[in-house]
Design a protein around this motif. Structure first.
Motif: not given
Length: 175
Positions: A64-80, A95-103
């Protein structure tokens, strides 16, 4: 031979998805990620017989790369979700919702509309949405998941097709 066919089909799907993606010329890319997705089906998908199936999908976003937050390097996400599915009837939209959890421990929750394209045994799901809570709230999100849908042997087995996997990309853009 199979790898060349898979590469060719993936290239075609990627081209179709890129052509369909909205232009972000006036927007800033806040985060982008690549990784893999693993999808589980319980019970397994049968070739023709549709039945209620729990679909669980896990994204492991290793780059993962983010100019807005350079600390972001990876993430996980789960949906069912639950649907009446078979190997030949995977559903076309949803349609639905999903949540990404950043490092970093931050989370991004987004609402999405999913479209699905099926070509030569591959699916391409595109989730277009907007961040409704957490980091990057109000931003647009595009998640593209490409994966094998039909291992013919799995679809024909007594237990059905239990898993599928493939690459995933995530783009979060401020508007």
């Amino acid at each position: 031979m199979k790898l060349r066919l898979l590469a060719a089909v993936t290239a075609v799907l990627s081209g179709l998805l890129a052509a369909a993606a909205p232009s972000a010329s006036a927007a800033a890319l806040d985060a982008t990620c690549t990784g893999t997705t693993a999808t589980g089906y319980a019970p397994g998908l049968l070739l023709l017989t549709e039945r209620p199936t729990l679909v669980s999908q896990s994204h492991v976003l290793t780059v993962c790369k983010s100019q807005a937050d350079p600390a972001i390097k990876s993430a996980t996400s789960f949906s069912s979700g639950l649907g009446s599915l078979s190997c030949l009837a995977l559903g076309a939209a949803g349609n639905g919702t999903q949540t990404i959890t950043w490092n970093t421990g931050d989370t991004t929750t987004f609402f999405f509309n999913r479209t699905r394209t099926i070509l030569a045994g591959l699916t391409a799901d595109v989730l277009n949405g907007v961040v409704i809570a957490g980091k990057f709230q109000g931003d647009s999100v595009v998640v593209t998941v490409t994966g094998l849908i039909a291992n013919p042997l799995g679809c024909l087995s007594a237990t059905g097709l239990l898993t599928a996997s493939g690459p995933v990309t995530v783009e979060i853009t401020s508007t």
